[in-house]
Design an enzyme around this catalytic site. Sequence first.
Site, short mmCIF file in Angstrom:
data_model
loop_
_atom_site.label_atom_id
_atom_site.label_comp_id
_atom_site.label_asym_id
_atom_site.label_seq_id
_atom_site.Cartn_x
_atom_site.Cartn_y
_atom_site.Cartn_z
NE ARG A 148 -4.85 -0.53 -5.85
CZ ARG A 148 -5.43 -1.71 -5.73
NH1 ARG A 148 -6.74 -1.82 -5.95
NH2 ARG A 148 -4.73 -2.79 -5.41
CE LYS A 172 -2.54 -0.86 -8.66
NZ LYS A 172 -1.15 -1.04 -8.16
CG HIS A 241 -0.81 4.82 -1.23
ND1 HIS A 241 -1.60 3.83 -1.77
CD2 HIS A 241 0.24 4.18 -0.65
CE1 HIS A 241 -1.04 2.65 -1.55
NE2 HIS A 241 0.06 2.83 -0.87
NE ARG A 244 -4.39 0.88 -1.60
CZ ARG A 244 -5.20 -0.15 -1.87
NH1 ARG A 244 -6.49 -0.04 -1.67
NH2 ARG A 244 -4.69 -1.29 -2.30
CG HIS A 267 -2.87 -5.61 -1.54
ND1 HIS A 267 -2.32 -5.49 -0.29
CD2 HIS A 267 -2.88 -4.35 -2.04
CE1 HIS A 267 -2.00 -4.23 -0.05
NE2 HIS A 267 -2.34 -3.52 -1.11
CE1 TYR A 276 -4.24 -12.39 0.31
CE2 TYR A 276 -5.13 -13.79 2.05
CZ TYR A 276 -4.07 -13.14 1.47
OH TYR A 276 -2.83 -13.21 2.03
#
Length: 304
Positions: A148, A172, A241, A244, A267, A276
């Site tokens: 990102r 994030k 993006h 990405r 994610h 994950y």
Amino acid sequence: MPDYKEIDLFIHHLTTERRLSAHTTSAYHRDLTKLKQFCDKRQLDSWSKLNVDLARLFAMSLNSAGMNSRSIQRILSSSRTFYNYLLREKIVDQYNPFEGVKAPKAGHKLPDTLDPDVVLQLLEAQTDNPLLARDLAMIELFYSSGLRLSELVGLDMDDINNTEHTVRVVGKGNKERIVPVGSFAIKAIEKWLKFRTSLAKINETALFVSNQGKRISGRSVQQRLSTWAKKAGIGRNLHPHMLRHSFASHMLESSGDLRAVQEMLGHANLSTTQIYTHLDFQHLSKVYDAAHPRAKSKRANQND
């Protein structure tokens, strides 16, 4: 390959036991034919081989084909009902892979991607200009590792491991992940680092700095990418993006490994993110080396 026989048996069940109309059962049959074609393309030899990750990939393939959210949701609902029937009849005996799989939100359009040959055109420039070398390193890293914008500008010098070909990223929710970096990106970063020493202010920890010697801003990166795209003549507005998403699309098309790609993207908003986080990093590296257009195996690098 999964047999149409199970679909026919399911349609018979809908007709005789649930007494659904011919129009409704015909719609079920069309939806499940799409699922069967998806399974055939991936050479799955039984319905039980379709797992949660492939169910999500099926939804993504429908979206990529231009299908609207409502139609995708209907097909997923048909598939979910079909697997409940397979479970009831003990044709599969584990779980329903479509539980929790949702269609993209209506009106949510995925960003555009670049074709691999366009990316190559974008990145083939050679320069000895410090700022252009920095720009090339940033673009390579965006596409190499799917970062990102905020993740890239937040990188410090010690986040890059040139030996292991990895980058430590804080995404994030302040969640940290380790992502593979392709050899082209590593070489571009190494070239940039030779110029960085003459630009960066003393005690500046940022990997990428502006011409004022301080950590580069996200806005500056966006402007530089737009300018770079114009100079490269790709005829499109380039933004972080897009790189990405191109990374994710090209990796997924090449590998079909949805879990690995989503792990590398970080994610955290997916319902199955927890599985994950337990993936083995060596597995991620193997998928990356085999699938990414600008990755080369370490063994090949050692022979250069």
